[in-house]
Design a protein around this motif. Sequence first.
Motif, PDB file in Angstrom:
ATOM      1  N   ALA A 108       0.831  -1.209   0.000  1.00 37.35           N
ATOM      2  CA  ALA A 108       0.000   0.000   0.000  1.00 37.35           C
ATOM      3  C   ALA A 108       0.865   1.258   0.000  1.00 37.35           C
ATOM      4  O   ALA A 108       0.591   2.224  -0.734  1.00 37.35           O
ATOM      5  CB  ALA A 108      -0.932  -0.007   1.218  1.00 37.35           C
TER       6      ALA A 108
ATOM      7  N   VAL B 289      -6.298   7.725  -7.751  1.00 37.95           N
ATOM      8  CA  VAL B 289      -6.984   6.624  -7.065  1.00 37.95           C
ATOM      9  C   VAL B 289      -6.949   5.354  -7.899  1.00 37.95           C
ATOM     10  O   VAL B 289      -6.657   4.261  -7.395  1.00 37.95           O
ATOM     11  CB  VAL B 289      -8.442   7.026  -6.739  1.00 37.95           C
ATOM     12  CG1 VAL B 289      -9.194   5.840  -6.126  1.00 37.95           C
ATOM     13  CG2 VAL B 289      -8.463   8.216  -5.792  1.00 37.95           C
ATOM     14  N   GLN B 290      -7.243   5.470  -9.199  1.00 42.04           N
ATOM     15  CA  GLN B 290      -7.225   4.285 -10.056  1.00 42.04           C
ATOM     16  C   GLN B 290      -5.834   3.669 -10.139  1.00 42.04           C
ATOM     17  O   GLN B 290      -5.674   2.454 -10.052  1.00 42.04           O
ATOM     18  CB  GLN B 290      -7.719   4.652 -11.458  1.00 42.04           C
ATOM     19  CG  GLN B 290      -7.776   3.452 -12.402  1.00 42.04           C
ATOM     20  CD  GLN B 290      -8.254   3.836 -13.791  1.00 42.04           C
ATOM     21  OE1 GLN B 290      -8.504   5.003 -14.065  1.00 42.04           O
ATOM     22  NE2 GLN B 290      -8.370   2.848 -14.663  1.00 42.04           N
TER      23      GLN B 290
ATOM     24  N   TRP C  48      -4.941   1.889  -6.838  1.00 45.81           N
ATOM     25  CA  TRP C  48      -5.585   0.588  -6.700  1.00 45.81           C
ATOM     26  C   TRP C  48      -4.915  -0.460  -7.579  1.00 45.81           C
ATOM     27  O   TRP C  48      -4.662  -1.587  -7.147  1.00 45.81           O
ATOM     28  CB  TRP C  48      -7.063   0.719  -7.037  1.00 45.81           C
ATOM     29  CG  TRP C  48      -7.760  -0.586  -7.240  1.00 45.81           C
ATOM     30  CD1 TRP C  48      -8.247  -1.081  -8.409  1.00 45.81           C
ATOM     31  CD2 TRP C  48      -8.048  -1.578  -6.240  1.00 45.81           C
ATOM     32  NE1 TRP C  48      -8.817  -2.319  -8.215  1.00 45.81           N
ATOM     33  CE2 TRP C  48      -8.705  -2.649  -6.891  1.00 45.81           C
ATOM     34  CE3 TRP C  48      -7.806  -1.672  -4.879  1.00 45.81           C
ATOM     35  CZ2 TRP C  48      -9.128  -3.782  -6.222  1.00 45.81           C
ATOM     36  CZ3 TRP C  48      -8.220  -2.815  -4.207  1.00 45.81           C
ATOM     37  CH2 TRP C  48      -8.873  -3.845  -4.863  1.00 45.81           C
TER      38      TRP C  48
ATOM     39  N   TRP D 209      -1.363  -1.336  -6.249  1.00 45.07           N
ATOM     40  CA  TRP D 209      -1.419  -2.136  -5.017  1.00 45.07           C
ATOM     41  C   TRP D 209      -1.838  -3.561  -5.307  1.00 45.07           C
ATOM     42  O   TRP D 209      -1.194  -4.514  -4.852  1.00 45.07           O
ATOM     43  CB  TRP D 209      -2.397  -1.485  -4.037  1.00 45.07           C
ATOM     44  CG  TRP D 209      -2.576  -2.269  -2.770  1.00 45.07           C
ATOM     45  CD1 TRP D 209      -1.761  -2.280  -1.668  1.00 45.07           C
ATOM     46  CD2 TRP D 209      -3.644  -3.184  -2.482  1.00 45.07           C
ATOM     47  NE1 TRP D 209      -2.249  -3.138  -0.711  1.00 45.07           N
ATOM     48  CE2 TRP D 209      -3.400  -3.703  -1.185  1.00 45.07           C
ATOM     49  CE3 TRP D 209      -4.770  -3.608  -3.185  1.00 45.07           C
ATOM     50  CZ2 TRP D 209      -4.261  -4.627  -0.593  1.00 45.07           C
ATOM     51  CZ3 TRP D 209      -5.619  -4.528  -2.598  1.00 45.07           C
ATOM     52  CH2 TRP D 209      -5.367  -5.024  -1.308  1.00 45.07           C
ATOM     53  N   SER D 210      -2.920  -3.745  -6.055  1.00 49.36           N
ATOM     54  CA  SER D 210      -3.406  -5.096  -6.345  1.00 49.36           C
ATOM     55  C   SER D 210      -2.392  -5.886  -7.167  1.00 49.36           C
ATOM     56  O   SER D 210      -2.225  -7.094  -6.971  1.00 49.36           O
ATOM     57  CB  SER D 210      -4.747  -5.029  -7.079  1.00 49.36           C
ATOM     58  OG  SER D 210      -4.623  -4.389  -8.328  1.00 49.36           O
TER      59      SER D 210
ATOM     60  N   GLU E 184     -10.856  -5.373 -15.781  1.00 48.59           N
ATOM     61  CA  GLU E 184     -11.525  -5.804 -14.554  1.00 48.59           C
ATOM     62  C   GLU E 184     -11.694  -7.324 -14.463  1.00 48.59           C
ATOM     63  O   GLU E 184     -11.594  -7.882 -13.370  1.00 48.59           O
ATOM     64  CB  GLU E 184     -12.870  -5.090 -14.414  1.00 48.59           C
ATOM     65  CG  GLU E 184     -12.711  -3.607 -14.089  1.00 48.59           C
ATOM     66  CD  GLU E 184     -14.031  -2.902 -13.882  1.00 48.59           C
ATOM     67  OE1 GLU E 184     -15.069  -3.478 -14.284  1.00 48.59           O
ATOM     68  OE2 GLU E 184     -14.031  -1.799 -13.330  1.00 48.59           O
TER      69      GLU E 184
END
Length: 408
Positions: free
Chosen positions: A124, A143-144, A147, A150-151, A264
Amino acid sequence: MSPAKFCLQLLVWCLLYFSLGYISLFLDDPASRVSFVWFPAGLAVAAFLLTPRRFWPPLFVGLLIVRTILDVTMRHSLETSLVHSVISLGNDFAIAWFVRRFRRPDDMLYNVLIWLCATVVISAFAAAAGAGWVLFRHNINFVQTLWIWWSANVVGTILLTTIIMGLFWKPEPFVLRKCLTGGGLWIALCLSAAWVFSQPFGDARSEALHFILACIPVMIMIAIPVVSGNRPGALSFLTFCVIVIYCSWHRLGPLFIPGLRTGEPLLLAQCYLSGTALLLNFVYVLKRHVPGMVSSYYLIPHSGRLTWDQTSSTSLTQHLLKLHHVDQLLALLLPDDQKRMRARWETISHGGSVTDTFSFLIRLSPAIKIQLQETKLTGLPQPEGVVIIGSWSEELPNRAFTRTVREA
């Protein structure tokens, strides 16, 4: 580990890192150009865990150079490539350091949880730093990018570390029946996964059915390490990951739900595979802690007589049953370990207590050397004196990791 051997291993790590990174950079987000899954993260964490600490600086530099070349190859600027490389390798280094620093040799479940917590939290911070840089230099959605970064690191770490550490796990004795059974399960895994994840998406009813069927490969996958051992399980999981990610990237399978945006379905595949990897890790832990993995002994100090608990059916106990006197046992230990073992026995004989875990190497034969730990040592008062009761177990699940920890 000698410097020459380390150089050879470093070359192998760098080649694998570049290959996995090249694949990962094709699975990127078109807007931020950040990979949806970063496989080299898990490889780097495993490389640090399997390398003695004195070789960590050159390993870090070698992987940093490879990471920079990867980004430049994908047409990133040198400045951006260097920043991404420092953040990425710093993340992997921090996870490995945290695991090595806070691990408990006799508690595999605790070690797995430490690894997971370090991966989630440290990734993170790395994602925030990477997304902040991308926002500052390229004005891309923070933000995108946060994410995705991190993932990508979390999933890459979970998947590849599980596979690589599984391959380095202590090999089990060769049994033809287990190998044939494992081979049959592997074929069933490939066929079921290929069928389930090659189906094109359709209406909601068929998607629900395919999503239920997606549980079948997971059940087969979990059965393989139970039946055939951890190494076949790791290789099977590698095959499983390739099938799932390839199909999901090509908009096939139950994870491609109508209405999802580009990339996604791959994120869903990551969650699916990460859950399977965590199940595998807990299977490894359960196999490690099944009854009978501990060998116990009874020592009468004044005579030196040793008696072993014969209720344990481990191969270690079978070797130890041949030792009937303390001198036979000490002859199998290194000089420093002999002194520490005698000192511990002396403390117990005089009414003291010993609560720490003692790690040592025992040479059962010129070809069999096992790293053990004494997890329990107590004294039982008897009319003829104190009888010492001790328990031994193998310190770590794979010899390579055990040896490098001892050298570090």
